[in-house]
Design an enzyme around this catalytic site. Structure first.
Site, short mmCIF file in Angstrom:
data_model
loop_
_atom_site.label_atom_id
_atom_site.label_comp_id
_atom_site.label_asym_id
_atom_site.label_seq_id
_atom_site.Cartn_x
_atom_site.Cartn_y
_atom_site.Cartn_z
N LYS A 9 -52.53 37.69 -30.00
CA LYS A 9 -52.25 39.09 -29.62
C LYS A 9 -51.46 39.23 -28.31
O LYS A 9 -50.87 40.27 -28.06
CB LYS A 9 -53.57 39.87 -29.52
CG LYS A 9 -54.35 39.71 -28.21
CD LYS A 9 -55.61 40.58 -28.16
CE LYS A 9 -56.40 40.29 -26.89
NZ LYS A 9 -57.71 40.91 -26.86
N GLY A 28 -62.72 35.90 -29.52
CA GLY A 28 -63.81 36.84 -29.28
C GLY A 28 -64.03 37.67 -30.54
O GLY A 28 -64.93 37.42 -31.34
N ASP A 57 -66.39 37.13 -20.40
CA ASP A 57 -65.03 37.68 -20.35
C ASP A 57 -64.69 38.05 -18.91
O ASP A 57 -65.57 38.08 -18.03
CB ASP A 57 -64.88 38.86 -21.31
CG ASP A 57 -63.54 38.81 -22.03
OD1 ASP A 57 -62.61 38.16 -21.51
OD2 ASP A 57 -63.41 39.41 -23.11
N GLU A 58 -63.43 38.38 -18.67
CA GLU A 58 -62.96 38.51 -17.29
C GLU A 58 -63.53 39.71 -16.54
O GLU A 58 -63.56 39.71 -15.31
CB GLU A 58 -61.42 38.53 -17.24
CG GLU A 58 -60.75 39.81 -17.69
CD GLU A 58 -60.70 40.01 -19.20
OE1 GLU A 58 -61.10 39.08 -19.94
OE2 GLU A 58 -60.26 41.09 -19.64
N LYS A 110 -66.94 42.72 -24.28
CA LYS A 110 -66.82 42.02 -22.99
C LYS A 110 -67.76 42.59 -21.94
O LYS A 110 -68.13 41.91 -21.00
CB LYS A 110 -65.37 41.98 -22.51
CG LYS A 110 -64.68 43.29 -22.28
CD LYS A 110 -63.31 43.03 -21.62
CE LYS A 110 -62.23 42.70 -22.61
NZ LYS A 110 -60.95 42.37 -21.98
N LYS A 163 -67.71 31.68 -23.36
CA LYS A 163 -67.49 32.08 -21.97
C LYS A 163 -67.70 33.56 -21.78
O LYS A 163 -67.59 34.35 -22.71
CB LYS A 163 -66.09 31.68 -21.51
CG LYS A 163 -64.96 32.43 -22.16
CD LYS A 163 -63.67 32.05 -21.48
CE LYS A 163 -62.59 33.11 -21.60
NZ LYS A 163 -62.87 34.43 -21.08
N HIS A 179 -55.96 29.04 -19.69
CA HIS A 179 -55.34 29.84 -20.75
C HIS A 179 -53.82 29.71 -20.66
O HIS A 179 -53.24 30.01 -19.61
CB HIS A 179 -55.73 31.30 -20.60
CG HIS A 179 -57.17 31.56 -20.88
ND1 HIS A 179 -57.60 32.60 -21.67
CD2 HIS A 179 -58.30 30.91 -20.49
CE1 HIS A 179 -58.93 32.58 -21.75
NE2 HIS A 179 -59.38 31.56 -21.03
N HIS A 186 -59.15 31.41 -16.19
CA HIS A 186 -58.61 32.55 -16.94
C HIS A 186 -57.44 33.11 -16.14
O HIS A 186 -57.36 32.90 -14.93
CB HIS A 186 -59.75 33.58 -17.10
CG HIS A 186 -59.46 34.67 -18.08
ND1 HIS A 186 -58.78 35.80 -17.73
CD2 HIS A 186 -59.78 34.80 -19.39
CE1 HIS A 186 -58.70 36.60 -18.80
NE2 HIS A 186 -59.29 36.01 -19.83
N ARG A 187 -56.55 33.85 -16.80
CA ARG A 187 -55.33 34.31 -16.09
C ARG A 187 -55.12 35.81 -16.19
O ARG A 187 -53.98 36.27 -16.26
CB ARG A 187 -54.12 33.55 -16.62
CG ARG A 187 -53.96 33.68 -18.12
CD ARG A 187 -52.70 33.02 -18.64
NE ARG A 187 -52.52 33.39 -20.03
CZ ARG A 187 -51.39 33.32 -20.71
NH1 ARG A 187 -50.31 32.85 -20.13
NH2 ARG A 187 -51.32 33.69 -21.98
N LYS A 240 -68.32 38.99 -26.88
CA LYS A 240 -67.82 40.36 -27.05
C LYS A 240 -68.95 41.26 -27.55
O LYS A 240 -69.77 40.79 -28.33
CB LYS A 240 -66.67 40.39 -28.06
CG LYS A 240 -65.45 39.60 -27.66
CD LYS A 240 -64.51 40.37 -26.77
CE LYS A 240 -63.36 39.49 -26.30
NZ LYS A 240 -62.34 40.19 -25.56
C1 3PG Z 1 -59.65 36.29 -23.59
O1 3PG Z 1 -60.39 36.11 -22.62
O2 3PG Z 1 -58.74 35.51 -23.89
C2 3PG Z 1 -59.83 37.55 -24.42
O3 3PG Z 1 -60.93 38.25 -24.03
C3 3PG Z 1 -59.79 37.23 -25.90
O4 3PG Z 1 -60.46 38.17 -26.70
P1 3PG Z 1 -60.12 38.30 -28.26
O5 3PG Z 1 -60.27 36.97 -28.90
O6 3PG Z 1 -61.12 39.30 -28.82
O7 3PG Z 1 -58.72 38.81 -28.35
#
Ligand code: 3PG
Length: 406
Positions: free
Chosen positions: A302, A356, A173-174, A147, A171, A294, A261-262, A145
């Site tokens: 969250k 992240g 990020d998406e 991202k 990893k 995931h 990832h989803r 992060k």
């Molecule tokens: C993920 O790929 O699951 C998110 O980017 C998680 O990010 P975060 O841990 O900052 O919520």
């Protein structure tokens, strides 16, 4: 209400749907079964009772708003159709039928014959654990992060710091792909150097490079990324499709694990009355060969979700099915150290917990954020309350002061 004839479950793919309709439920169920197999909105001059008997979907039961429909194995293509054809049968036109206002595919049970057409993960839980030399404890990772916006060098530095703090995984990020600020080749090479440096210092770690792209390019991109030193790949299954996961997993040239990832899944999974629950998605990812997926944060992080539904996803990753290897369930999204105890209590040890913001938002920076995550995992692994463990673990204490605990 049980309606159907007794069937041999090995001959059918069985789906559970939640249906909202003004029609009598039996009429709606029959309309769905017909539309998805041998019928349409009217009778046909071209169909025969032989066709309907052999290929028609059967309504097996109706229980309140839940209906169970069985699709004969023969309705599914034996070779080239793949998951796109499976989805057209079990999750196709039915969502748009006027006769149902809402419809949700809750679960699917594939027959042995269908399962045998898919190979499942090449690595899975055991393979990932072997590669990382971490036989028992949960894997613990981060998502780099912000991202987007970091350069390849900054990304690699983040990964190094995370590994130096003890994390086993990181990893892309998406939304990170091949933007000008962080070209994928430079990023992969820089991250590979960081991982090699960590290994020379005695710590094994992997980082998943995001290869999500167009279908005709994904294997070629994955091969390149691998040749630049990637130890793991990441693919977004909803945006790229299940076939992309399968293409990567089954291509003999791809020799590293696939982290799935989803992103965008909420458009399908979030409405409790409409769409597709995560459970069928999980089962299909496993069939197609995802090594890690995931699955939600078990009601703790969250992303919306609940412990029961997320636990069903986790079990679909780990339960014996089809002779496949297991998939590493990944809990990700709004995770921070103070919630890990509760999460691992629900998930058990076969899980990858990753954060992240919960790493790079630590007041002491990425390395201390990683240390706090590892300390929280150690506490959970030893069944020690996080606040107790934080008494003599400064980084965990600082994380709890910033974010609290659950
Ligand atoms: C993920 O790929 O699951 C998110 O980017 C998680 O990010 P975060 O841990 O900052 O919520």
């Amino acid at each position: 209400m049980h309606l159907g004839e007794d069937i041999d479950v090995d001959d059918f793919v069985i789906c559970d749907y939640r249906v909202t309709t003004d029609l009598p439920m039996a009429d709606a169920a029959n309309a769905i079964a017909a539309e998805q197999s041998t019928g349409t909105w009217t009778d046909l001059s071209t169909t025969t009772s032989k066709i309907v008997d052999r290929y028609g979907a059967r309504v097996l039961s109706i229980d309140g708003d839940l209906i169970r429909i069985a699709f004969p194995n023969e309705d599914f293509s034996i070779d080239i159709g793949g998951v796109p054809q499976i989805l057209s049968v079990i999750a196709g036109n039915l969502f748009g039928l006027e006769s149902v206002s809402k419809l949700r595919l809750e679960d699917v049970t594939f027959s042995k014959e269908i399962l045998s057409m898919y190979k499942g993960p090449k690595f899975g839980v055991d393979g990932l654990r072997d590669l990382l030399g971490r036989p028992e404890k949960p894997l613990v990772g981060t998502i780099v992060k912000p991202k987007i916006g970091l350069s390849p060098k900054e990304t690699a530095n983040y990964v190094y710091e995370a590994g130096a703090g003890g994390l086993t995984n990181s990893k892309d990020d998406e939304t990170l792909s091949n933007q000008k600020f962080c070209p994928i080749e430079d990023r992969t090479v820089a991250v590979a150097e960081a991982l090699d440096r960590l290994e020379s210092e005695g710590h094994r770690m992997m980082h998943a490079i995001n290869v999500s792209t167009n279908g005709d390019k994904i294997v070629e991109l994955a091969e390149k990324v691998q040749s630049w030193g990637a130890k793991e790949l990441m693919v977004d299954v909803i945006t790229c499709g299940f076939a992309a996961v399968q293409a990567l997993a089954e291509d003999p040239s791809i020799k590293v694990p696939i982290h799935v990832h989803r992103t965008m899944h909420g458009a399908l999974t979030r409405d409790p009355l409409h769409g597709i629950s995560m459970l069928p998605i999980t089962k299909l990812v496993r069939m197609c060969g995802g090594d890690a997926l995931h699955i939600g944060t078990l009601g703790v992080g969250k992303m919306s979700g609940n412990p029961k539904g997320d636990l069903a996803n986790l079990n679909a990753c780990l339960d014996p099915v089809g002779g496949y290897r297991t998939v590493m369930p990944v809990c990700s999204g709004g995770v921070y150290p103070g919630m890990i105890g509760r999460m691992v209590q629900i998930s058990g040890k076969n899980v990858q917990v990753q954060a992240g913001g919960g790493v790079s938002g630590h007041p002491g920076g990425v390395r201390k954020g990683a240390m706090a995550m590892c300390q929280a995992i150690d506490a959970a692994f030893q069944d020690i309350p996080v606040t107790e463990y934080a008494k003599d673990h400064t980084e965990l204490h600082e994380a709890i002061v910033k974010w609290g605990y659950k």
